[in-house]
Design a protein around this motif. Structure first.
Motif, PDB file in Angstrom:
ATOM      1  N   ILE A   1       0.827  -1.200   0.000  1.00  0.00           N
ATOM      2  CA  ILE A   1       0.000   0.000   0.000  1.00  0.00           C
ATOM      3  C   ILE A   1       0.859   1.247   0.000  1.00  0.00           C
ATOM      4  N   VAL A   2       1.933   1.222   0.760  1.00  0.00           N
ATOM      5  CA  VAL A   2       2.865   2.356   0.763  1.00  0.00           C
ATOM      6  C   VAL A   2       3.368   2.621  -0.655  1.00  0.00           C
ATOM      7  N   ASN A   3       3.769   1.580  -1.337  1.00  0.00           N
ATOM      8  CA  ASN A   3       4.271   1.739  -2.707  1.00  0.00           C
ATOM      9  C   ASN A   3       3.171   2.214  -3.656  1.00  0.00           C
ATOM     10  N   ALA A   4       1.933   1.755  -3.437  1.00  0.00           N
ATOM     11  CA  ALA A   4       0.833   2.133  -4.316  1.00  0.00           C
ATOM     12  C   ALA A   4       0.450   3.597  -4.148  1.00  0.00           C
ATOM     13  N   LEU A   5       0.612   4.134  -2.940  1.00  0.00           N
ATOM     14  CA  LEU A   5       0.159   5.496  -2.654  1.00  0.00           C
ATOM     15  C   LEU A   5       1.290   6.520  -2.588  1.00  0.00           C
ATOM     16  N   ALA A   6       2.535   6.050  -2.637  1.00  0.00           N
ATOM     17  CA  ALA A   6       3.670   6.976  -2.537  1.00  0.00           C
ATOM     18  C   ALA A   6       3.591   8.025  -3.643  1.00  0.00           C
ATOM     19  N   GLY A   7       3.611   9.284  -3.252  1.00  0.00           N
ATOM     20  CA  GLY A   7       3.566  10.374  -4.215  1.00  0.00           C
ATOM     21  C   GLY A   7       2.184  10.709  -4.730  1.00  0.00           C
ATOM     22  N   ARG A   8       1.139  10.026  -4.236  1.00  0.00           N
ATOM     23  CA  ARG A   8      -0.223  10.315  -4.688  1.00  0.00           C
ATOM     24  C   ARG A   8      -0.629  11.710  -4.207  1.00  0.00           C
ATOM     25  N   PRO A   9      -1.060  12.591  -5.102  1.00  0.00           N
ATOM     26  CA  PRO A   9      -1.466  13.946  -4.700  1.00  0.00           C
ATOM     27  C   PRO A   9      -2.626  13.902  -3.709  1.00  0.00           C
TER      28      PRO A   9
END
Length: 274
Positions: A139-147
């Motif tokens: 989940i961290v990788n999926a959401l990293a940098g998500r505005p």
């Protein structure tokens, strides 16, 4: 020539552990694989593949049949993340879509290390603000940098099998937090309780439940036909249980008779199975 190498073997020679990991990943990826195909792919003898499969079967990864190996979820063993993400994909998307109805802008939400929570994370709207707190590296990788998403990663001891941080250190990171809603899933539901395979994961799930004002359980219909070893919590501890519409009518009625608040996520026409 090494005894485990075929004369025309094109794959690099691997030590037994690395070879078994390659076999495991291949079977989990495909769902099943022929022993002769595995031997050809890895450049080893069929007898070597048989020995490797016996070891993997003993560990609970797969079921060895005549001429092939089939991936399975043992009642006491949770399959790895890559395999779990391939299971009940449509149901997980339906559950994620229903869960979105319970998330408002500006909220802080907790997500556990389930692949159902991963489906929810991937479905989160682009517009924030939203705070997401999780111990699940996927989940961290999926959401990293998500505005618009403030991402808080919970530390602890990294468990590569679950691709998540687990244990008492993770629980200690959770204790000072207070979120609006927690979304978790589990391995099995039976007798008014949810169950899981891993004691370490249960500690974290319970800590997540304590840290949220609202508790929502996301479970697809297959969880009602499985068994797991350790009890997580009674269903009455949840404010809402979201299930997909492939749940049987009997199972759905049993939940409601127990006083559980249930939301059914639409997956197909026709509603719950008769």
């Amino acid at each position: 020539m090494a005894p485990d190498e075929l004369p025309n073997g094109s794959a690099e020679l691997l030590n037994p552990q690395a070879r078994q990991e390659r076999i495991r990943d291949r079977v989990l990826e495909l769902g099943s694989a022929r022993i002769e195909d595995l031997a050809r792919e890895l450049g080893v003898s069929v007898m070597t593949i048989h020995r490797d499969l016996d070891r993997l079967a003993d560990e609970g990864w797969l079921r060895k049949t005549r001429g092939a190996a089939t991936a399975q979820q043992s009642v006491l063993f949770e399959s790895n993340v890559r395999y779990r993400t391939t299971q009940q994909g449509d149901a997980k998307k339906a559950l994620a879509g229903a869960a979105l109805e319970h998330i408002d802008r500006g909220q802080a939400i907790l997500l556990d290390d389930s692949t159902t929570s991963l489906a929810l994370a991937r479905a989160l709207p682009e517009s924030g603000p939203l705070t997401v707190i999780t111990n699940f590296l996927a989940i961290v990788n999926a959401l990293a940098g998500r505005p618009g998403v403030e991402l808080i990663s919970l530390g602890g001891s990294y468990d590569p099998h679950y691709d998540a941080f687990q244990g008492m250190a993770t629980c200690d990171h959770i204790k000072p937090l207070r979120a609006d809603t927690v979304f978790i899933s589990t391995s099995a539901v039976a007798d008014g309780h949810c169950y899981h395979q891993s004691q370490e994961a249960i500690l974290v799930k319970r800590a997540l439940l304590e840290a949220a004002q609202r508790r929502i359980l996301l479970v697809d219909h297959t969880k009602f036909r499985k068994r797991a070893l350790h009890r997580v919590a009674p269903l009455s501890d949840f404010d809402l249980v979201i299930v997909d519409d492939r749940i049987s009518r009997a199972e759905l009625e049993a939940l409601r008779e127990d006083g559980v608040t249930v939301q059914v996520a639409a997956l197909r026409p026709g509603g719950p199975e008769s």
